[in-house]
Design an enzyme around this catalytic site. Structure first.
Site, short mmCIF file in Angstrom:
data_model
loop_
_atom_site.label_atom_id
_atom_site.label_comp_id
_atom_site.label_asym_id
_atom_site.label_seq_id
_atom_site.Cartn_x
_atom_site.Cartn_y
_atom_site.Cartn_z
N ASP A 85 0.81 -1.21 0.00
CA ASP A 85 0.00 0.00 0.00
C ASP A 85 0.85 1.27 0.00
OD1 ASP A 85 0.91 -0.46 2.59
OD2 ASP A 85 -1.06 -1.02 3.34
N ASN A 155 -7.44 -4.25 14.10
CA ASN A 155 -8.82 -4.47 13.64
C ASN A 155 -8.91 -5.60 12.60
OD1 ASN A 155 -7.68 -3.32 11.40
ND2 ASN A 155 -9.12 -1.61 11.22
N HIS A 157 -7.15 -5.84 9.80
CA HIS A 157 -6.89 -5.50 8.40
C HIS A 157 -5.58 -6.12 7.91
CE1 HIS A 157 -4.58 -1.42 9.23
NE2 HIS A 157 -3.79 -2.45 9.33
N GLU A 162 -9.52 -2.63 5.14
CA GLU A 162 -10.16 -2.45 6.44
C GLU A 162 -11.37 -3.38 6.57
OE1 GLU A 162 -8.42 -0.92 8.38
OE2 GLU A 162 -7.94 1.14 7.85
P1 PGA Z 1 2.06 -2.51 12.66
O1 PGA Z 1 0.95 -2.49 11.54
O2 PGA Z 1 3.09 -3.46 12.20
O3 PGA Z 1 2.57 -1.10 12.72
O4 PGA Z 1 1.41 -2.95 13.92
C1 PGA Z 1 0.51 -3.68 10.99
C2 PGA Z 1 -0.58 -3.41 9.99
O5 PGA Z 1 -1.31 -2.44 10.16
O6 PGA Z 1 -0.72 -4.19 9.03
#
Ligand code: PGA
Length: 286
Positions: A85, A155, A157, A162
């Site tokens: 992304d 969450n 994702h 999302e």
């Molecule tokens: P993080 O994010 O490694 O900063 O916890 C993971 C994600 O959002 O896929």
């Protein structure tokens, strides 16, 4: 003898058609183990295609890869990469851009050809729909992603898919959820603009990868990890879509695994896999 070996190879293939859960002591062990998977792909395949992720979790993995490169054990010369992304319309020089993150944490420290590193960008004036289709096409032309690195949001994702994202989604523009904006706000200064829109590979794009390597560490991820592994398969937990993927490896530290009911079973199944691998060699269909 050949028949016997072929049978075993088939068994190994069968054993691997699943989500493989590996629980390790801490985040450093997770990074080390993940680096072995990446190194194996790169050393085994002439023109490997890596799917890359940003965020806190993969930073330790990238450090491991840089160390291996600096020790002369790993070359990224023939590697092509596709990131999950990128924020919409962000300048590559902006320190919040994922291009900047990748340069800082990996690309600037290894011998990868930067012209073969791709992120799903959409600059001002460009059409996100056209850009999304072009990104999908570029992945296809490169031969598809061999190994997709993933983190998981609190969450559930994956990428910026999302909750409520279509399980059939492809690279497109996405509005970030309030929880993601809140979780990522720590990375922005108080008066700094925090983008709310991003381009992301879709869930179907991620599921196309031959292998998926998802890392999760820390207690904050425990609930999402449980939902991903034990279901139900639901757009409310995009990571649960990985239950449909044939070759997903989930590397967890103890804290991220803490809400799973079957931790002993996963350990036992992992030991069985290691035994089979030792006896018959690894079977990986890169
Ligand atoms: P993080 O994010 O490694 O900063 O916890 C993971 C994600 O959002 O896929």
């Amino acid at each position: 003898m050949f028949y016997y070996k072929a049978l075993w190879d088939n068994n190994i293939i069968l054993l691997r058609k699943k989500m493989q859960i590996i629980i390790l002591d801490d985040a450093q062990q997770v990074a080390k183990n993940a680096a072995e998977w990446v190194a194996e792909l790169i050393n085994k395949k002439y023109n490997p295609v890596l799917g890359l992720a940003t965020g806190n979790t993969p930073i330790r993995l990238y450090q491991q890869l840089v160390n291996k490169h600096q020790a002369g054990q790993l070359s990224f010369k023939n590697t092509t990469s596709f990131n999950l992304d990128e924020y919409l319309g962000i300048d590559v020089k902006n320190e919040q851009s994922y291009r900047y993150f990748m340069s800082e944490n990996l690309f600037d420290h290894v011998d990868i050809d930067k012209s073969k590193t791709f992120l799903p960008t959409c600059n001002q004036g460009e059409n996100p729909r056209v850009q999304g289709l072009a990104y999908e096409e570029k992945i296809k032309q490169a031969g598809g992603v061999d190994l997709q690195i993933l983190g998981i949001g609190a969450n559930g994702h994956i990428g910026f898919n999302e909750p409520t994202s279509s399980l059939a989604s492809r690279t497109r523009i996405k509005t970030l959820s309030q929880q993601t904006l809140h979780d990522n706000s720590r990375l922005f200064k108080q008066d700094e603009f925090q983008p709310t829109l991003a381009m992301t590979m879709g869930i179907a794009t991620i599921l196309d990868a031959r292998y998926v390597l998802l890392m999760a560490t820390g207690k904050k991820k425990a609930q999402a990890v449980k939902a991903m592994i034990t279901g139900p398969l639901s757009a409310m937990c995009p990571a649960s879509s990985l239950q449909m993927h044939e070759n997903t490896i989930v590397l967890l530290d103890k804290a991220a695994a803490s809400k799973l009911d079957d931790q002993e079973y996963y350990q036992w199944a992992h030991d069985q896999n290691m035994m089979i691998n030792q006896k018959f060699g690894l079977y990986r269909n890169y």
